[in-house]
Design a protein around this motif. Structure first.
Motif, PDB file in Angstrom:
ATOM      1  N   UNK A  47     123.405  29.765  74.365  1.00  0.00           N
ATOM      2  CA  UNK A  47     122.371  30.195  73.432  1.00  0.00           C
ATOM      3  C   UNK A  47     122.514  29.486  72.088  1.00  0.00           C
ATOM      4  N   UNK A  48     121.389  29.088  71.538  1.00  0.00           N
ATOM      5  CA  UNK A  48     121.365  28.423  70.233  1.00  0.00           C
ATOM      6  C   UNK A  48     120.372  29.143  69.320  1.00  0.00           C
ATOM      7  N   UNK A  49     120.844  29.548  68.156  1.00  0.00           N
ATOM      8  CA  UNK A  49     119.990  30.214  67.165  1.00  0.00           C
ATOM      9  C   UNK A  49     119.152  29.173  66.447  1.00  0.00           C
ATOM     10  N   UNK A  50     117.860  29.433  66.373  1.00  0.00           N
ATOM     11  CA  UNK A  50     116.945  28.496  65.721  1.00  0.00           C
ATOM     12  C   UNK A  50     116.666  28.913  64.285  1.00  0.00           C
ATOM     13  N   UNK A  51     116.375  30.197  64.083  1.00  0.00           N
ATOM     14  CA  UNK A  51     116.086  30.660  62.740  1.00  0.00           C
ATOM     15  C   UNK A  51     115.490  32.045  62.749  1.00  0.00           C
ATOM     16  N   UNK A  52     115.172  32.573  61.554  1.00  0.00           N
ATOM     17  CA  UNK A  52     114.647  33.927  61.444  1.00  0.00           C
ATOM     18  C   UNK A  52     113.768  34.043  60.216  1.00  0.00           C
ATOM     19  N   UNK A  53     112.978  35.124  60.207  1.00  0.00           N
ATOM     20  CA  UNK A  53     112.115  35.404  59.065  1.00  0.00           C
ATOM     21  C   UNK A  53     112.126  36.896  58.791  1.00  0.00           C
ATOM     22  N   UNK A  54     111.994  37.258  57.543  1.00  0.00           N
ATOM     23  CA  UNK A  54     111.838  38.644  57.130  1.00  0.00           C
ATOM     24  C   UNK A  54     110.369  38.865  56.792  1.00  0.00           C
ATOM     25  N   UNK A  55     109.896  40.110  56.874  1.00  0.00           N
ATOM     26  CA  UNK A  55     108.468  40.331  56.645  1.00  0.00           C
ATOM     27  C   UNK A  55     108.056  39.914  55.222  1.00  0.00           C
ATOM     28  N   UNK A  66     117.678  19.843  61.740  1.00  0.00           N
ATOM     29  CA  UNK A  66     117.290  18.777  60.813  1.00  0.00           C
ATOM     30  C   UNK A  66     115.898  18.964  60.214  1.00  0.00           C
ATOM     31  N   UNK A  67     115.650  20.153  59.701  1.00  0.00           N
ATOM     32  CA  UNK A  67     114.408  20.446  58.959  1.00  0.00           C
ATOM     33  C   UNK A  67     113.154  20.289  59.806  1.00  0.00           C
ATOM     34  N   UNK A  68     113.261  20.371  61.105  1.00  0.00           N
ATOM     35  CA  UNK A  68     112.084  20.288  61.980  1.00  0.00           C
ATOM     36  C   UNK A  68     111.440  21.647  62.220  1.00  0.00           C
ATOM     37  N   UNK A  69     112.070  22.703  61.719  1.00  0.00           N
ATOM     38  CA  UNK A  69     111.657  24.073  62.034  1.00  0.00           C
ATOM     39  C   UNK A  69     110.829  24.690  60.915  1.00  0.00           C
ATOM     40  N   UNK A  70     109.736  25.335  61.301  1.00  0.00           N
ATOM     41  CA  UNK A  70     108.994  26.201  60.393  1.00  0.00           C
ATOM     42  C   UNK A  70     108.771  27.525  61.097  1.00  0.00           C
ATOM     43  N   UNK A  71     109.180  28.607  60.450  1.00  0.00           N
ATOM     44  CA  UNK A  71     108.942  29.952  60.977  1.00  0.00           C
ATOM     45  C   UNK A  71     108.039  30.673  59.994  1.00  0.00           C
ATOM     46  N   UNK A  72     106.997  31.282  60.527  1.00  0.00           N
ATOM     47  CA  UNK A  72     106.036  31.991  59.682  1.00  0.00           C
ATOM     48  C   UNK A  72     105.758  33.365  60.265  1.00  0.00           C
ATOM     49  N   UNK A  73     105.128  34.209  59.453  1.00  0.00           N
ATOM     50  CA  UNK A  73     104.852  35.577  59.882  1.00  0.00           C
ATOM     51  C   UNK A  73     103.433  35.956  59.503  1.00  0.00           C
ATOM     52  N   UNK A  74     102.768  36.688  60.388  1.00  0.00           N
ATOM     53  CA  UNK A  74     101.420  37.196  60.128  1.00  0.00           C
ATOM     54  C   UNK A  74     101.468  38.706  60.333  1.00  0.00           C
ATOM     55  N   UNK A  82     106.844  30.063  65.553  1.00  0.00           N
ATOM     56  CA  UNK A  82     107.804  28.966  65.440  1.00  0.00           C
ATOM     57  C   UNK A  82     107.058  27.662  65.610  1.00  0.00           C
ATOM     58  N   UNK A  83     107.314  26.724  64.724  1.00  0.00           N
ATOM     59  CA  UNK A  83     106.860  25.359  64.926  1.00  0.00           C
ATOM     60  C   UNK A  83     108.080  24.456  64.855  1.00  0.00           C
ATOM     61  N   UNK A  84     108.205  23.580  65.846  1.00  0.00           N
ATOM     62  CA  UNK A  84     109.301  22.624  65.912  1.00  0.00           C
ATOM     63  C   UNK A  84     108.674  21.247  66.068  1.00  0.00           C
ATOM     64  N   UNK A  85     108.875  20.404  65.069  1.00  0.00           N
ATOM     65  CA  UNK A  85     108.203  19.106  65.059  1.00  0.00           C
ATOM     66  C   UNK A  85     109.039  18.031  65.740  1.00  0.00           C
ATOM     67  N   UNK A  86     108.378  16.917  66.047  1.00  0.00           N
ATOM     68  CA  UNK A  86     109.047  15.718  66.573  1.00  0.00           C
ATOM     69  C   UNK A  86     109.966  16.036  67.737  1.00  0.00           C
ATOM     70  N   UNK A  87     109.439  16.738  68.728  1.00  0.00           N
ATOM     71  CA  UNK A  87     110.295  17.189  69.825  1.00  0.00           C
ATOM     72  C   UNK A  87     110.714  16.024  70.726  1.00  0.00           C
ATOM     73  N   UNK A  88     111.868  16.194  71.337  1.00  0.00           N
ATOM     74  CA  UNK A  88     112.384  15.268  72.339  1.00  0.00           C
ATOM     75  C   UNK A  88     112.773  16.078  73.573  1.00  0.00           C
ATOM     76  N   UNK A  89     113.246  15.396  74.594  1.00  0.00           N
ATOM     77  CA  UNK A  89     113.672  16.083  75.812  1.00  0.00           C
ATOM     78  C   UNK A  89     114.775  17.095  75.524  1.00  0.00           C
TER      79      UNK A  89
END
Lengths: 124, 107
Positions: A47-55, A66-74, A82-89
């Motif tokens: 398991x690998x932790x990607x990130x988290x958000x508070x309300x 490497x700053x490819x992650x954006x986590x947002x809340x609605x 979760x958005x992860x940019x520049x994905x690879x295999x």
């Protein structure tokens, strides 16, 4: 009973952006007592932790990504994303969303509710 | 980042056995250590939080101990449903980090 459900494309092309949403039902996402997080498990790995958000909108993420992650809340939709940019295999994995119990300032108390997970493959 | 090291990486046991898994943190995490059970195709399940607190509904055959850098998960009288992979995870600081997992297999 709180329920989390991941949704999003199961296949993403290399160099594109992986986008997933976690819909929370059976309770409000707008509570100060919890964080809302993303975790992944590549095939055959741990398991690998990607990130988290508070309300409130505050976020933490894993520097290994490497700053490819954006986590947002609605909060109006009771969802977080979760958005992860520049994905690879290497980003091929089962992606889980989870609720983390917020602690008293010195640490937190584990991820007690999880979604079932969604498989995302990165391939052309 | 805090590194979490579990041992063993796998073990074989029989129903009724007691097993112990250890987890070591690369620096003190006081008691902010959690244990999860993970079965293939399922979501991980939180068993123990804050090193030794059993989550409501988790059978009492699961127990956790430790503080600082060294922690253990013990399963007494192993049941058929307990064969799974177990992960420790620190919740002292971000990024959160997991141990590499311990697979408990049928002997």
């Amino acid at each position: 009973q709180l329920h989390l459900q991941e949704s999003g494309p199961g296949l993403v092309k290399p160099s594109e952006t992986l986008s997933l949403t976690c819909t929370v039902s059976g309770g409000s996402i707008s509570t100060s007592s919890y964080y809302w997080g993303w975790i992944r498990q590549p095939p055959g790995k741990g398991l690998e932790w990607i990130g988290r958000i508070h309300y409130s909108g505050s976020t933490d993420d894993n520097p290994s990504l490497k700053s490819r992650v954006t986590i947002s809340i609605d909060t109006s939709k009771n969802q977080f994303s979760l958005k992860l940019t520049s994905v690879t295999a290497a980003d091929t994995a089962v992606y889980f969303c989870a609720r983390e119990v917020r602690g008293d300032g010195y640490g937190d108390y584990g991820m007690d509710v999880w979604g079932q997970g969604t498989t995302v493959a990165v391939s052309s | 980042d805090i590194q979490m090291t579990q041992s063993p990486s796998s073990l074989s046991a029989s129903v009724g056995d007691s097993v112990t898994i250890t987890c070591r943190a690369s620096q003190s995490i006081t008691y902010f250590l959690n244990w999860y059970q993970h079965k293939p195709g399922k979501a991980p399940k939180l068993l123990i939080y804050a090193a030794s607190s059993l989550l409501s509904g988790v059978p009492s055959r699961f127990s956790g101990d430790g503080s600082g850098t060294d922690f253990t998960l013990t399963i007494t009288s192993l049941q058929p449903e307990d064969f799974a992979t177990y992960y420790c995870q620190q919740s002292y600081s971000t990024p959160r980090t997991f141990g590499q997992g311990t697979k408990v297999e049928v002997k």
